[in-house]
Design a protein around this motif. Structure first.
Motif, PDB file in Angstrom:
ATOM      1  N   ILE A  61       0.834  -1.203   0.000  1.00 38.62           N
ATOM      2  CA  ILE A  61       0.000   0.000   0.000  1.00 38.62           C
ATOM      3  C   ILE A  61       0.871   1.256   0.000  1.00 38.62           C
ATOM      4  N   ILE A  62       1.905   1.272   0.839  1.00 40.30           N
ATOM      5  CA  ILE A  62       2.800   2.432   0.890  1.00 40.30           C
ATOM      6  C   ILE A  62       3.539   2.606  -0.437  1.00 40.30           C
ATOM      7  N   THR A  63       4.009   1.512  -0.992  1.00 40.50           N
ATOM      8  CA  THR A  63       4.744   1.594  -2.263  1.00 40.50           C
ATOM      9  C   THR A  63       3.850   2.087  -3.389  1.00 40.50           C
ATOM     10  N   ILE A  64       2.625   1.624  -3.443  1.00 43.61           N
ATOM     11  CA  ILE A  64       1.681   2.094  -4.469  1.00 43.61           C
ATOM     12  C   ILE A  64       1.400   3.577  -4.278  1.00 43.61           C
ATOM     13  N   GLY A  65       1.226   4.001  -3.033  1.00 45.54           N
ATOM     14  CA  GLY A  65       0.960   5.413  -2.761  1.00 45.54           C
ATOM     15  C   GLY A  65       2.117   6.310  -3.158  1.00 45.54           C
ATOM     16  N   VAL A  66       3.338   5.868  -2.910  1.00 48.80           N
ATOM     17  CA  VAL A  66       4.519   6.656  -3.273  1.00 48.80           C
ATOM     18  C   VAL A  66       4.728   6.649  -4.786  1.00 48.80           C
ATOM     19  N   THR A  67       4.465   5.518  -5.414  1.00 50.86           N
ATOM     20  CA  THR A  67       4.700   5.372  -6.849  1.00 50.86           C
ATOM     21  C   THR A  67       3.772   6.269  -7.670  1.00 50.86           C
ATOM     22  N   TYR A  68       2.594   6.586  -7.167  1.00 52.54           N
ATOM     23  CA  TYR A  68       1.653   7.442  -7.908  1.00 52.54           C
ATOM     24  C   TYR A  68       2.268   8.808  -8.243  1.00 52.54           C
ATOM     25  N   GLN A  70       5.366   9.398  -9.078  1.00 55.11           N
ATOM     26  CA  GLN A  70       6.518   9.274  -9.966  1.00 55.11           C
ATOM     27  C   GLN A  70       6.054   9.228 -11.413  1.00 55.11           C
ATOM     28  N   THR A  71       6.969   9.474 -12.319  1.00 55.59           N
ATOM     29  CA  THR A  71       6.627   9.366 -13.742  1.00 55.59           C
ATOM     30  C   THR A  71       6.588   7.886 -14.120  1.00 55.59           C
ATOM     31  N   ASN A  72       5.792   7.567 -15.109  1.00 60.72           N
ATOM     32  CA  ASN A  72       5.597   6.188 -15.576  1.00 60.72           C
ATOM     33  C   ASN A  72       5.161   5.264 -14.428  1.00 60.72           C
ATOM     34  N   ALA A  73       4.219   5.708 -13.659  1.00 59.72           N
ATOM     35  CA  ALA A  73       3.781   4.964 -12.473  1.00 59.72           C
ATOM     36  C   ALA A  73       2.805   3.847 -12.826  1.00 59.72           C
ATOM     37  N   LYS A  74       2.177   3.922 -13.984  1.00 61.33           N
ATOM     38  CA  LYS A  74       1.121   2.978 -14.315  1.00 61.33           C
ATOM     39  C   LYS A  74       1.610   1.523 -14.286  1.00 61.33           C
ATOM     40  N   ARG A  75       2.763   1.270 -14.872  1.00 61.40           N
ATOM     41  CA  ARG A  75       3.290  -0.099 -14.929  1.00 61.40           C
ATOM     42  C   ARG A  75       3.654  -0.606 -13.524  1.00 61.40           C
ATOM     43  N   THR A  76       4.341   0.216 -12.745  1.00 62.53           N
ATOM     44  CA  THR A  76       4.760  -0.185 -11.395  1.00 62.53           C
ATOM     45  C   THR A  76       3.549  -0.409 -10.490  1.00 62.53           C
ATOM     46  N   VAL A  77       2.583   0.475 -10.575  1.00 60.67           N
ATOM     47  CA  VAL A  77       1.364   0.324  -9.766  1.00 60.67           C
ATOM     48  C   VAL A  77       0.620  -0.941 -10.176  1.00 60.67           C
ATOM     49  N   GLY A  78       0.607  -1.246 -11.454  1.00 53.45           N
ATOM     50  CA  GLY A  78      -0.040  -2.472 -11.934  1.00 53.45           C
ATOM     51  C   GLY A  78       0.600  -3.717 -11.351  1.00 53.45           C
TER      52      GLY A  78
END
Length: 130
Positions: A61-68, A70-78
């Motif tokens: 949850i924390i990693t997804i929140g931080v990744t939002y 960043q640039t190109n977050a869609k792949r990492t969040v997925g």
């Protein structure tokens, strides 16, 4: 002196009660066969996984929140979302296995305890009759 020896030594009834209590415990525990022992091991591993999954949920949850942010977050969040979902499904399975197997072993242990207590009662009753 005989008085000191009597104070140090517990009465025969107390000794019998301690032996009976110990015997009942060991009959209940060692009455479990290999199947129950393997169930305990499997349920313990499931419980360990279920417990470890909670901090992993927090990390995801924390990693997804931080990744939002960043640039190109869609792949990492997925990827983290898929990982989060798979841990959730595995956690559901682990909780189910844990509770079921500990329930089965608990029922067997209670059956052993009841048999040991009933045996103790019947032995006591037969000693009083004779």
């Amino acid at each position: 002196s005989p008085l000191n020896r009597n104070l140090r030594d517990p009465p025969k009834e107390q000794e019998h009660k301690e032996i009976t209590t110990t015997t009942i415990f060991f009959r209940m525990w060692f009455g479990l066969n290999r199947k129950e022992i393997s169930n305990i091991c499997i349920a313990s591993f499931a419980a360990a996984f279920a417990g470890i999954s909670k901090p992993v949920f927090g990390y995801c949850i924390i990693t997804i929140g931080v990744t939002y942010y960043q640039t190109n977050a869609k792949r990492t969040v997925g990827w983290y979302s898929i990982f989060f979902s798979s841990i959730g499904i595995l956690s559901l399975f682990a909780h189910t296995v844990q509770h079921y197997l500990f329930g089965v072993v608990g029922e067997k242990a209670m059956t052993n305890l009841r048999q040991a207590l009933f045996t103790g009662i019947t032995i006591t009753m037969s000693c009083k009759i004779h």
